[in-house]
Design a protein around this motif. Sequence first.
Motif, PDB file in Angstrom:
ATOM      1  N   UNK A 224       0.861  -1.183   0.000  1.00 32.78           N
ATOM      2  CA  UNK A 224       0.000   0.000   0.000  1.00 32.78           C
ATOM      3  C   UNK A 224       0.893   1.228   0.000  1.00 32.78           C
ATOM      4  N   UNK A 225       0.610   2.159  -0.909  1.00 32.24           N
ATOM      5  CA  UNK A 225       1.400   3.386  -1.042  1.00 32.24           C
ATOM      6  C   UNK A 225       0.523   4.612  -0.797  1.00 32.24           C
ATOM      7  N   UNK A 226       1.149   5.674  -0.327  1.00 33.25           N
ATOM      8  CA  UNK A 226       0.513   6.997  -0.303  1.00 33.25           C
ATOM      9  C   UNK A 226       1.622   8.020  -0.436  1.00 33.25           C
ATOM     10  N   UNK A 227       1.374   9.070  -1.192  1.00 35.67           N
ATOM     11  CA  UNK A 227       2.370  10.129  -1.420  1.00 35.67           C
ATOM     12  C   UNK A 227       3.741   9.574  -1.807  1.00 35.67           C
ATOM     13  N   UNK A 228       3.752   8.576  -2.638  1.00 36.98           N
ATOM     14  CA  UNK A 228       5.007   8.044  -3.165  1.00 36.98           C
ATOM     15  C   UNK A 228       5.734   7.069  -2.256  1.00 36.98           C
ATOM     16  N   UNK A 229       5.244   6.900  -1.031  1.00 37.62           N
ATOM     17  CA  UNK A 229       5.982   6.071  -0.070  1.00 37.62           C
ATOM     18  C   UNK A 229       5.192   4.833   0.346  1.00 37.62           C
ATOM     19  N   UNK A 230       5.899   3.902   0.981  1.00 37.30           N
ATOM     20  CA  UNK A 230       5.292   2.668   1.453  1.00 37.30           C
ATOM     21  C   UNK A 230       4.512   2.917   2.747  1.00 37.30           C
ATOM     22  N   UNK A 231       3.244   2.493   2.766  1.00 36.11           N
ATOM     23  CA  UNK A 231       2.450   2.578   3.998  1.00 36.11           C
ATOM     24  C   UNK A 231       2.468   1.244   4.716  1.00 36.11           C
ATOM     25  N   UNK A 232       2.307   0.183   3.940  1.00 31.27           N
ATOM     26  CA  UNK A 232       2.246  -1.158   4.527  1.00 31.27           C
ATOM     27  C   UNK A 232       2.549  -2.187   3.452  1.00 31.27           C
ATOM     28  N   UNK A 233       3.061  -3.329   3.880  1.00 30.31           N
ATOM     29  CA  UNK A 233       3.372  -4.419   2.952  1.00 30.31           C
ATOM     30  C   UNK A 233       3.082  -5.727   3.658  1.00 30.31           C
ATOM     31  N   UNK A 234       2.295  -6.584   3.026  1.00 35.31           N
ATOM     32  CA  UNK A 234       1.986  -7.870   3.659  1.00 35.31           C
ATOM     33  C   UNK A 234       0.941  -8.622   2.866  1.00 35.31           C
ATOM     34  N   UNK A 235       0.287  -9.578   3.502  1.00 39.03           N
ATOM     35  CA  UNK A 235      -0.792 -10.302   2.831  1.00 39.03           C
ATOM     36  C   UNK A 235      -1.958  -9.328   2.644  1.00 39.03           C
ATOM     37  N   UNK A 236      -2.902  -9.642   1.720  1.00 36.73           N
ATOM     38  CA  UNK A 236      -4.039  -8.742   1.528  1.00 36.73           C
ATOM     39  C   UNK A 236      -4.757  -8.441   2.851  1.00 36.73           C
ATOM     40  N   UNK A 237      -4.947  -9.455   3.689  1.00 41.88           N
ATOM     41  CA  UNK A 237      -5.666  -9.244   4.954  1.00 41.88           C
ATOM     42  C   UNK A 237      -4.883  -8.313   5.879  1.00 41.88           C
ATOM     43  N   UNK A 238      -3.576  -8.530   5.939  1.00 43.53           N
ATOM     44  CA  UNK A 238      -2.742  -7.673   6.806  1.00 43.53           C
ATOM     45  C   UNK A 238      -2.794  -6.214   6.360  1.00 43.53           C
ATOM     46  N   UNK A 239      -2.692  -6.015   5.056  1.00 40.27           N
ATOM     47  CA  UNK A 239      -2.636  -4.642   4.545  1.00 40.27           C
ATOM     48  C   UNK A 239      -3.985  -3.942   4.718  1.00 40.27           C
ATOM     49  N   UNK A 240      -5.073  -4.680   4.446  1.00 37.49           N
ATOM     50  CA  UNK A 240      -6.391  -4.063   4.558  1.00 37.49           C
ATOM     51  C   UNK A 240      -6.743  -3.651   5.971  1.00 37.49           C
ATOM     52  N   UNK A 241      -6.168  -4.349   6.961  1.00 38.69           N
ATOM     53  CA  UNK A 241      -6.506  -4.018   8.345  1.00 38.69           C
ATOM     54  C   UNK A 241      -5.445  -3.123   8.990  1.00 38.69           C
ATOM     55  N   UNK A 242      -4.455  -2.690   8.198  1.00 41.73           N
ATOM     56  CA  UNK A 242      -3.384  -1.858   8.741  1.00 41.73           C
ATOM     57  C   UNK A 242      -3.908  -0.442   9.026  1.00 41.73           C
ATOM     58  N   UNK A 243      -3.692   0.083  10.246  1.00 42.34           N
ATOM     59  CA  UNK A 243      -4.246   1.409  10.604  1.00 42.34           C
ATOM     60  C   UNK A 243      -3.841   2.518   9.623  1.00 42.34           C
ATOM     61  N   UNK A 244      -2.577   2.517   9.166  1.00 45.08           N
ATOM     62  CA  UNK A 244      -2.121   3.584   8.257  1.00 45.08           C
ATOM     63  C   UNK A 244      -2.862   3.519   6.926  1.00 45.08           C
ATOM     64  N   UNK A 245      -3.207   2.303   6.504  1.00 48.33           N
ATOM     65  CA  UNK A 245      -3.918   2.137   5.233  1.00 48.33           C
ATOM     66  C   UNK A 245      -5.354   2.621   5.393  1.00 48.33           C
ATOM     67  N   UNK A 246      -5.987   2.231   6.471  1.00 43.16           N
ATOM     68  CA  UNK A 246      -7.365   2.656   6.727  1.00 43.16           C
ATOM     69  C   UNK A 246      -7.429   4.182   6.770  1.00 43.16           C
ATOM     70  N   UNK A 247      -6.464   4.772   7.457  1.00 47.97           N
ATOM     71  CA  UNK A 247      -6.443   6.234   7.584  1.00 47.97           C
ATOM     72  C   UNK A 247      -6.243   6.909   6.220  1.00 47.97           C
ATOM     73  N   UNK A 248      -5.328   6.371   5.403  1.00 51.57           N
ATOM     74  CA  UNK A 248      -5.056   6.975   4.092  1.00 51.57           C
ATOM     75  C   UNK A 248      -6.304   6.960   3.218  1.00 51.57           C
ATOM     76  N   UNK A 249      -7.085   5.884   3.303  1.00 54.57           N
ATOM     77  CA  UNK A 249      -8.285   5.790   2.472  1.00 54.57           C
ATOM     78  C   UNK A 249      -9.402   6.676   3.007  1.00 54.57           C
ATOM     79  N   UNK A 250      -9.543   6.705   4.332  1.00 54.86           N
ATOM     80  CA  UNK A 250     -10.618   7.515   4.913  1.00 54.86           C
ATOM     81  C   UNK A 250     -10.295   8.997   4.789  1.00 54.86           C
ATOM     82  N   UNK A 251      -9.006   9.325   4.845  1.00 56.67           N
ATOM     83  CA  UNK A 251      -8.585  10.718   4.805  1.00 56.67           C
ATOM     84  C   UNK A 251      -8.747  11.371   3.443  1.00 56.67           C
ATOM     85  N   UNK A 252      -8.933  10.555   2.392  1.00 60.83           N
ATOM     86  CA  UNK A 252      -8.994  11.151   1.042  1.00 60.83           C
ATOM     87  C   UNK A 252     -10.412  11.550   0.674  1.00 60.83           C
TER      88      UNK A 252
END
Length: 252
Positions: A224-252
């Motif tokens: 998962x990327x935001x602003x050119x950088x890595x937010x999270x890396x892992x299995x689909x389940x791990x990435x989808x439940x990652x707080x930084x990923x949730x925040x990046x999607x909700x924040x947009x």
Amino acid sequence: MSLLELENVTLKFGGLTAVDRLSFSVEEGEVFAIVGPNGAGKSTVFNLISRFYDPFEGTIRFDGQDLLAVKPSGVAAYGVARTFQNIELFEHATVLQNLLVGRHRHHKSNVISELFFTPSVKRQELENREKVEEVIDFLDLQAYRDKMIAGLPYGVRKVVEVARALATDPKLLLLDEPASGLSVEETTDMRWWIDDIRRQMGITVLMVEHDMGLVSGVSDRVLAMADGAKLALGTPAEVQSHPAVIEAYLGK
Ligand code: ADP
Ligand code: MG
């Protein structure tokens, strides 16, 4: 050794850092997805791997070699093929012709030997034909083989784009939003095509995709990327439940 390794890769457009010290590796045989909001830098990562841009810093290794030492026009011959976010096919040529053009670009032929039609050119032509027919059969495109691209439904064109990339016999297939604009049924079909490409053809797939159903269904790992950088890396389940990923999607 990973098939593809990016280390600390940065690319700027003027004052904008489109890719920011990004590192990740793709293992041979996996399906690896890159997700992230619009403008995150996903397509730019593809453009770096296909050598459209030179990074400001960092290294990109492919199949044990320094990819940045390869001429941009030589990347296809190294075994990297891609599709584009916006379909780029020859509209007034048939499916078969589009696939053959892809093969020709792949094998740089010599004008003189082509003029005189030497045995090696004949052999290459036969090989091109065989490969292209194999891909047409594999992706079930027989009914569209001699049809003009301009008259084809959008969903079929998306599959033809994948076919054109596959016809170059890649080790790594880059798919930029393979499901964008597709119906639910077509997205399910695309999922099975990607799965078959990996399992039956043994080709490693790196894709950018928004459809999380497709990403979770077919990917081994997700970046998962935001602003050119890595937010999270892992299995689909791990990435989808990652707080930084949730925040990046909700924040947009
Ligand atoms: P994504 O594919 O994740 O939506 P892109 O990689 O297309 O994002 O773009 C990342 C950022 O870089 C965006 O802010 C975009 O506007 C910018 N960008 C991409 N290509 C160029 C370019 N050729 N010139 C200037 N800015 C660009
Ligand atoms: Mg994009």
